[in-house]
Design a protein around this motif. Structure first.
Motif, PDB file in Angstrom:
ATOM      1  N   UNK A  47       0.851  -1.200   0.000  1.00 19.53           N
ATOM      2  CA  UNK A  47       0.000   0.000   0.000  1.00 19.53           C
ATOM      3  C   UNK A  47       0.886   1.250   0.000  1.00 19.53           C
ATOM      4  N   UNK A  89       2.302   1.887  -3.379  1.00 19.65           N
ATOM      5  CA  UNK A  89       1.349   2.497  -4.328  1.00 19.65           C
ATOM      6  C   UNK A  89       1.213   3.990  -4.051  1.00 19.65           C
ATOM      7  N   UNK A 124       2.325   7.185  -6.363  1.00 19.12           N
ATOM      8  CA  UNK A 124       1.423   8.257  -6.832  1.00 19.12           C
ATOM      9  C   UNK A 124       2.040   9.619  -6.560  1.00 19.12           C
ATOM     10  N   UNK A 133      -4.838  -4.633  -0.622  1.00 21.20           N
ATOM     11  CA  UNK A 133      -5.045  -3.253  -0.161  1.00 21.20           C
ATOM     12  C   UNK A 133      -4.305  -2.264  -1.068  1.00 21.20           C
ATOM     13  N   UNK A 134      -3.139  -2.687  -1.551  1.00 21.65           N
ATOM     14  CA  UNK A 134      -2.387  -1.815  -2.467  1.00 21.65           C
ATOM     15  C   UNK A 134      -3.187  -1.580  -3.744  1.00 21.65           C
ATOM     16  N   UNK A 139      -6.020   0.739  -2.840  1.00 20.61           N
ATOM     17  CA  UNK A 139      -5.501   2.105  -2.734  1.00 20.61           C
ATOM     18  C   UNK A 139      -5.221   2.685  -4.126  1.00 20.61           C
ATOM     19  N   UNK A 140      -4.613   1.845  -4.956  1.00 19.20           N
ATOM     20  CA  UNK A 140      -4.311   2.301  -6.327  1.00 19.20           C
ATOM     21  C   UNK A 140      -5.565   2.686  -7.083  1.00 19.20           C
ATOM     22  N   UNK A 178      -6.908   5.902  -5.809  1.00 22.28           N
ATOM     23  CA  UNK A 178      -6.129   7.044  -6.304  1.00 22.28           C
ATOM     24  C   UNK A 178      -6.415   7.317  -7.785  1.00 22.28           C
TER      25      UNK A 178
END
Lengths: 137, 540
Positions: free
Chosen positions: A100, A103, A107, B39-40, B43-44, B47
């Motif tokens: 997480x 990522x 960003x 979760x990544x 989250x991605x 976003x």
């Protein structure tokens, strides 16, 4: 001295550490250490306060900076624009642990034209080594 | 760690993607505290959804902005399409639309509309003398004044140039006439531009509509009435009458014929001698225009030159006159010795003088025909000469430099300014004997004539007395000190060939007097001397 503020520091205040509920900033061994509080959503105001802390603590010159963003919940679009503004950091290592974090960090890195060299690390040692290598050129 | 295949977050992720795909860009999913790969991904996606939403919002805002801009542009285009940009009045198409609406109202029981057509008199003079921006300022002021004379229900439009129209819906003749008269009065007040006063006036035509008439007819009839107002001496209102229609048709017919008259060689010049009073010796001749009309017979300039002026044909006619007169002068000069003082006089209008390149055209024509400029004189109507008109002053100076003589025609008539005598680059004046005749008894006439001649002499100008018909008049003029004269006593206008005979003998004598007179007598041709001239004598 350690201050816990939910406000922006004044220009003439001298500090070695600054913190609020969202973030803690300190200068240790000539490296700026910024640590986001667990579970925080980095909003634009939070990012601005953090940037102000950094600029205040390292007002004498630019220093390398480690940003510990493990366990941050999210970073908003508006907050990411704050990272575009040049500040006291000469280079930035983003430190995270989980996928997480990776990522979120990427960003942040995805914001074009970052004002200084910036990379993501999962190891603090590797981060500090890179900062040191960038700092010494 | 949960087996990814069975992990409930995957189903929730699918739901999130479906929601996002359906357009709900605000949909998000909270990652678990595990902060693992799933979760990544969550989250991605969150976003990316942020990004997508931001781009979408940005585009939406841009579209809204552009839509507003487009609407504004469309509105201003519409305004442009319907309004006159200079004055803000309705343009021709909006005006036509308003007449159409008024006509439709009349069909539903209202009174038919009235249409007023307004054309400024001598607006070209303002443009030529004070410049086009001053002309525009005058038009804007005229528009404002018209706004002040109409009723709320009326529409004022600018049809183009110096032509305006007012549509008065549901209006009886009395009320329409009141509006027209108010407009007439409002437009008689001089307009002040940059500290100078420009005299303005307008000729106005009024058409009281009849039920069943369309807008085009109403406008056309108002236009016809306006032309009648012009013909009646300008600055007046004329109400359309059916009889005007015939006159307008004839006018249009004549205009068409006039445009072909040059090619058909229907125009011709006659020449009337100008003599030295003391011995009757011919010193020059004035070229006078005639139109040998196939149907109407010989037409005097007064019958068609106003038309030529209004239509712009005057330019062609004026040039034809210059070329023909210069060609004649060339032929004559070949037969006259250098010591014979002979000048050919040609009338020019103020409009011709103002036309750019006039002096150059005359110069070229003279050179082409090898005619010395000193053998030509231009007669300019006194009414056209204003000492404050730079264009006229400039062209007169150019002509002077060329060596062409310049004479003020009809001096003393129609309020010729005395300053013109002193300030303009002219060589002579022509005074009509009839003007002297109107002054009281013989001693008073004598005093007046002497004063005129003295005045001309005082500023070094030669004077020609026009309209001498009898030996007594000639003797009288001579006794008053006049040197040169023109009139039936010395000779009527004659064709080119006859005049050369007269010039060769030196005096007009009986040859000139016996020459052909135009039908209808002489001074009938008392219209403006626009590039044509009126033959000289007040009776025949």
């Amino acid at each position: 001295m350690r201050y816990r503020w939910n406000r922006m520091p004044d220009d003439n205040e001298v500090m070695t550490t600054a913190a609020n509920d969202d973030v803690t900033v300190a200068v240790v061994d000539d490296v700026i250490r910024l640590r986001w509080t667990e579970g925080v959503i980095i909003s634009e105001p939070a990012a601005r306060i953090a940037a102000a802390y950094v600029n205040q603590l390292s007002s004498d010159r630019r220093r390398p900076m480690v940003v510990d963003m493990s366990l941050t919940a999210a970073v908003t679009r508006q907050a990411r624009t704050v990272f575009l503004e040049p500040g006291a950091a000469s280079c930035i290592a983003l430190l995270g642990r989980s996928p997480v974090d990776r990522v979120i960090a990427n960003f942040v890195l995805g914001v074009s034209n970052l004002p200084c060299p910036t990379r993501f690390f999962t190891s603090e040692t590797a981060a500090l080594e890179w900062l040191s290598s960038v700092a010494t050129g | 760690m949960t087996d990814p295949v069975e992990d409930p977050r995957l189903n929730q992720l699918v739901d999130l993607i479906v929601e996002l795909a359906s357009g709900d860009l605000a949909a998000r999913m909270t990652p678990s505290p595990a902060r693992d790969t799933i979760d990544a991904v969550i989250t991605g996606i969150n976003l990316l959804a942020d990004e997508l939403n931001a781009v979408y919002q940005h585009l939406e805002a841009r579209v809204r902005e552009r839509t507003v801009e487009l609407a504004q542009a469309q509105e201003s285009l519409q305004r442009l399409a319907l309004c006159d940009a200079l004055t803000g009045l309705a343009n021709r198409s909006l005006l036509a639309d308003r007449i159409g609406q008024a006509v439709a109202r009349a069909e539903r029981g209202a009174l038919p509309p009235a249409v007023i057509l307004i054309d400024l008199d001598e607006f070209k003079v303002i443009n030529d003398s004070l410049g086009h921006s001053a002309g525009d300022a005058v038009l804007v002021e005229i528009a404002d004044r018209l706004r002040g004379v109409v009723r709320e229900t009326d529409t004022i439009g600018r049809l183009g140039g110096d032509e305006f129209a007012i549509v008065l819906p549901d209006t009886a003749e009395g009320e329409a006439m009141r509006v027209a008269r108010r407009a007439l009065l409002a437009l008689q007040v001089p307009v002040s531009i940059g500290g100078r006063e420009a005299a303005v006036s307008a000729s106005i035509g009024l058409r009281i509509g009849l039920r069943g008439q369309d807008g085009e007819t109403l406008l056309r009839d108002a236009d016809i009435a306006m032309y009648r107002a012009k013909a009646q001496g300008k600055s007046n209102v004329q109400v359309f009458e059916p009889s005007m229609h015939h006159a307008a048709q004839r006018r249009m017919e004549l205009l068409g014929e006039l445009s072909e008259a040059i090619d058909r060689e229907e125009l011709c010049l006659l020449y009337q001698p100008i003599v030295r009073l003391i011995d009757g010796r011919i010193v020059g001749a004035e070229a006078l225009l005639r139109w040998e009309h196939t149907r109407e017979g010989t037409m005097l300039p007064g019958a068609f030159l106003t038309l030529a002026e209004e239509s712009g044909l005057i330019s062609d006619v004026g040039r034809w006159i210059i070329v023909s007169a210069v060609r004649t002068a060339r032929d004559w000069l070949a037969e006259l010795t250098d010591d014979v003082p002979f000048r050919l006089h040609v009338n020019v209008s103020a409009g011709e003088l103002r036309r750019s390149g006039f002096a150059e055209f005359l110069r070229t024509t003279l050179v082409e025909h090898a005619v010395p400029a000193s053998r030509m004189a231009l007669e300019v109507p006194a009414t056209a000469l204003r000492t404050d008109e730079p264009v006229i002053l400039h062209v007169l100076a150019e002509l002077r430099e060329l060596g062409v003589g310049i004479e003020i025609d009809d001096f003393g008539a129609g309020g010729s300014p005395l300053a013109a005598l002193r300030d303009l680059p002219v060589d002579g004046v022509k005074i009509d004997r009839a003007m002297i005749d109107r002054v009281g008894d013989a001693p008073a006439r004598q005093r007046f004539a002497r004063a005129m001649l003295d005045l001309a002499g005082a500023v070094g100008l030669a004077a020609v007395i026009q309209g001498i018909e009898t030996a007594e008049q000639r003797a009288e003029m001579q006794s008053w000190g006049a040197v040169m004269g023109q009139g039936y006593f010395f000779g009527r206008p004659v064709p080119e060939a006859r005049l050369i005979e007269i010039a060769r003998t030196g005096t007009p004598g009986p040859i000139g007097r016996a020459a052909t007179a135009p039908p209808g007598g002489s001074a009938a041709d008392s219209g403006e001397k626009i590039g044509c001239g009126r033959e000289d004598s007040s009776s025949a």
